[in-house]
Scaffold this motif. Structure first.
Motif, mmCIF file in Angstrom:
data_model
loop_
_atom_site.group_PDB
_atom_site.id
_atom_site.type_symbol
_atom_site.label_atom_id
_atom_site.label_comp_id
_atom_site.label_asym_id
_atom_site.label_seq_id
_atom_site.Cartn_x
_atom_site.Cartn_y
_atom_site.Cartn_z
ATOM 1 N N GLN A 93 40.649 44.359 54.841
ATOM 2 C CA GLN A 93 41.860 43.606 55.160
ATOM 3 C C GLN A 93 43.106 44.465 54.949
ATOM 4 O O GLN A 93 44.208 44.006 55.213
ATOM 5 C CB GLN A 93 41.922 42.317 54.335
ATOM 6 N N ILE A 102 40.287 39.785 43.399
ATOM 7 C CA ILE A 102 40.981 38.645 43.985
ATOM 8 C C ILE A 102 40.034 37.904 44.925
ATOM 9 O O ILE A 102 39.177 38.506 45.560
ATOM 10 C CB ILE A 102 42.257 39.083 44.741
ATOM 11 N N TYR A 103 40.174 36.618 44.969
ATOM 12 C CA TYR A 103 39.443 35.774 45.918
ATOM 13 C C TYR A 103 40.375 34.629 46.292
ATOM 14 O O TYR A 103 40.917 33.963 45.403
ATOM 15 C CB TYR A 103 38.137 35.258 45.291
ATOM 16 N N ARG A 104 40.575 34.449 47.568
ATOM 17 C CA ARG A 104 41.432 33.390 48.140
ATOM 18 C C ARG A 104 42.048 32.468 47.076
ATOM 19 O O ARG A 104 41.398 31.531 46.606
ATOM 20 C CB ARG A 104 40.630 32.592 49.161
ATOM 21 N N GLU A 152 45.974 30.117 51.410
ATOM 22 C CA GLU A 152 45.285 29.874 50.140
ATOM 23 C C GLU A 152 45.480 28.432 49.637
ATOM 24 O O GLU A 152 45.035 28.095 48.545
ATOM 25 C CB GLU A 152 45.757 30.905 49.107
HETATM 26 S S1 SMO Z 1 42.799 36.745 47.565
HETATM 27 MO MO1 SMO Z 1 43.900 37.396 49.092
HETATM 28 O O1 SMO Z 1 42.976 38.218 50.227
HETATM 29 O O2 SMO Z 1 45.206 38.127 48.425
#
Ligand code: SMO
Length: 697
Positions: free
Chosen positions: A193, A336-338, A652
């Motif tokens: 991402q 980190i996760y959504r 989120e």
């Molecule tokens: S948990 Mo998000 O892809 O910043």
């Protein structure tokens, strides 16, 4: 006609829906070597023996690599939003010891994937099991002067604890990388991402010239935070392509992702809320402990930071004493996760608010209304240093209560309760910081009237190409169909961050808007086409989204199975670019928030072995499991004053807002039995035991 605000058909949907997406594993690379890993079968210990000789002689094997082959490598950069005492090293292959379950120890490169896997199985690895990594890695403490005194004069103090299971983000395509080697230059198709970050980090870790390294994120198939950082396996793939002068590819299996890609959440927290006699919040005390793994991905400390700093939420709480810690453990990396810490904060504060309402014998909506910051008090600086920019917090609560007809739901609950059913209703509130940092864009208006928009942001199915075309179309005064949008390619846009932290429409979109406006100004001044402008847009501050969730839930007394009968939500996302994409984000987020609250958990046994190594054991919700959700339109969204678009992020919202409402509804359902505490996931087993214990007690 203005295109921003319209639900245009999403240009990315037809290929993705029809199975014509082009993911990293679909990239053709002629003659590429396939990579397979031997992984640590135990969480920690010293490597007593590692013998790769049999593997090296297996058919098709081009190389077998261990740490000794790699030489010195640079470190992965780790953000420190909270101060870190020590950053554990980032091992690409285990050196003399393993520090995490599933850690890559040796790598095999062979002509086919099957050959690589077969050879990896013949490697002899003997580990003397030893001490596991533990202890605090990073910590932050916020305390105001008057907090202790506020607790002393409080008329009421309530307490709550929360435990969050560790979760598997589980994007559709597991981690994948395909590295093309040609004349010393590397083109890397990477399921990421953050393609620009990937290039910068790879160049630094491997001492490569960034100009000879191009990173392209093709269709990614979801990322959810798990693909925001580099993994040891990916670094190894690029190292091998460079040193063997061959193209190299690796696609993780689902099992490899479950054991060695980052998991999310896992926090444990406890809090105390002090109220005066009129039910006004005086002070908040909390401790949050978030796990981090044996090595830290780039954003590893973000969940701990968010889980602490967001705790005052949108409430007027003048005094606070909050500590947040990141604590190491050996069972796989955590990142980190959504939501990234936001769900943990909102769950605890909403749990405390519900508890306070129960203790006061008061309607929890009335209690919230009394304590939410009024619009006139915004912008507001919280005791934890957050700046809530604007919004109508009580407004979203009131509108959702009205749209869901909360009074009628409560009456129905009471009626069914009187007939012996276990039924609960709850409505909870949330805020979320979104849209921070900077992003880049390059806009070219061509002589044929068409335009090219390139962004440093990326897309994992969000509909970003459609949104950016809408934004540029309005600024340029041309049709969105005349605009091509290029994303996720370091060769097309020189700098960027990527798609994370609910920022890409607000910040990437603001960069597109600024660049397109500059192009339009030059065209309107008479300049000949083509005209190109680049913009790097930096937000003035975080745009705080706000919203509410309402859940009606019943529990089967005999089996403990909880069923969410209906759910409603409302969001204040400021300026909306595409209502259809906002709806899609909220619904997709609800699937993950629902999974978190009701089903999902990475399980480990006492020896640190993973018990949920496949989707046979890890309870990923299927489409049919996800309950019906009503999206309530917000008639009066508050434009965010901190970015050019006026937008707030929404990706989120589901995992942040839904779990606390589900938990509160479950507690409400079991309240008549005297059940006072439940934890995620709300499995039938847990609820059945709670019902049984309550009835025996
Ligand atoms: S948990 Mo998000 O892809 O910043």
């Amino acid at each position: 006609m203005r295109h921003v605000g319209q639900s245009l058909p999403r240009r990315e949907d037809p290929p993705l829906i029809a199975g014509r997406g082009r993911y990293t594993d679909d990239i053709r690379l002629d003659g590429a070597l396939h990579l397979a890993f031997l992984r640590a079968p135990v969480p920690s210990g010293r490597i007593a023996e590692l013998d790769t000789s049999e593997a090296a002689a297996m058919p098709g094997v081009a190389a077998v690599l261990t740490a000794a082959d790699l030489g010195p490598l640079g470190a992965l950069s780790v953000a420190t939003p909270i101060p870190a005492d020590r950053i554990p090293p980032f091992p690409v292959l285990a050196d003399d010891a393993v520090t995490g379950l599933g850690q890559p120890v040796a790598a095999v490169l062979a002509g086919t994937r099957a050959q690589a896997l077969d050879a990896a199985e013949t490697i002899l690895l003997d580990i003397d099991e030893g001490e596991t990594v533990n202890g605090t890695v990073a910590e932050k403490h916020w305390v105001t002067q008057g907090c202790a005194a506020a607790f002393n004069r409080a008329a009421l103090v309530v307490e709550a604890t929360m435990r969050h299971p560790r979760l598997a983000p589980a994007p559709m395509e597991p981690r994948a990388i395909a590295v093309e080697y040609a004349d010393g230059a590397l083109t890397v198709w990477h399921g990421t991402q953050t393609p620009h970050r990937s290039r910068t980090e790879l160049a630094r870790i491997l001492q490569l010239d960034p100009d000879r390294l191009r990173v392209i994120a093709p269709d990614v198939g979801g990322a959810f935070g798990q693909k925001a950082s580099l993994y040891p396996e990916e670094v190894l793939a690029v190292w091998a392509a460079r040193h063997l002068e061959r193209s190299v590819r690796w696609t993780a299996t689902r099992g490899e992702d479950l054991i060695s890609a980052t998991s999310g959440r896992g926090a444990e927290s406890r809090g105390r809320l002090a109220l005066d006699a009129e039910g006004r919040f005086l002070a908040l005390e909390a401790e949050v402990e978030s796990p981090v793994g044996p090595w830290l991905p780039t954003s590893a400390l973000v969940p701990a930071w968010n889980a602490g700093r967001m705790l005052p939420s949108g409430y007027a709480i003048a005094e606070a004493d909050i500590t947040t810690r990141a604590v190491a453990h050996p069972t796989g990396p955590v990142g980190i996760y959504r939501g990234a810490g936001r769900p943990e904060a909102i769950c605890l504060i909403e749990r405390l608010v519900e508890e306070a309402a129960r203790a006061r014998g008061e309607d929890a909506i009335d209690l919230r209304r009394r304590n939410l910051l009024p619009s006139s008090a915004l912008p507001h600086e919280t005791p934890t240093g957050c700046r809530l920019d604007s919004g109508d917090f009580a407004g979203v609560v009131d509108r959702l209560a009205e749209a869901a007809d909360l009074d009628r739901l409560r009456a129905e609950r009471d009626r069914r309760r009187a007939q012996g059913e276990l039924v609960g209703v709850a409505l909870t509130f949330f805020v979320e910081p979104t849209g921070s940092g900077w992003e880049s864009a390059r806009v070219t208006l061509n002589a044929d009237g068409g335009a090219l928009v390139a962004s440093g942001s990326s897309s994992q199915g969000h509909g970003r190409r459609t949104a950016y075309a809408q934004i540029a179309a309005d600024a340029l005064g041309i049709a969105p169909e005349a605009i091509e949008v290029a994303l996720g390619d370091t060769g097309l846009c020189p700098e960027g961050i990527g798609a994370l932290a609910s920022r890409s429409t607000a910040i990437g979109g603001s960069a597109v808007l600024e660049a397109a406006r500059a192009v339009a100004a030059r065209r309107d001044a008479g300049e000949a086409l083509p005209v190109t402008e680049e913009a790097v847009y930096e937000a003035e501050g975080e745009a705080w989204g706000a919203g509410a969730w309402c859940v009606m839930l019943s529990v089967d007394r005999d089996t403990g199975q909880a069923s969410i009968e209906r759910a409603w939500t409302i969001d204040d996302v400021g300026e909306v670019v595409s209502p259809a994409s906002v709806a899609g984000q909220v619904m997709g987020g609800f699937a993950q928030g629902f999974g978190e609250a009701m089903m999902e958990r990475l399980g480990f046994d006492a020896d640190g072995q993973l018990l949920t190594g496949s989707f046979m054991d890890y309870a990923m919700p299927r489409a049919a499991d996800v309950p019906p959700l009503t999206l309530v339109e917000n008639p009066a969204p508050t434009p965010a004053p901190v970015n050019s678009l006026g937008a707030r992020g929404v990706g989120e919202a589901g995992p942040i807002g839904a779990p606390p409402a589900i938990l509160a509804a479950a507690l409400d359902a079991l309240a008549p039995l005297g059940v006072r505490d439940l934890h995620f996931p709300l499995t039938p087993e847990q609820l059945w035991r709670a019902i049984r214990d309550a009835q025996q007690g």
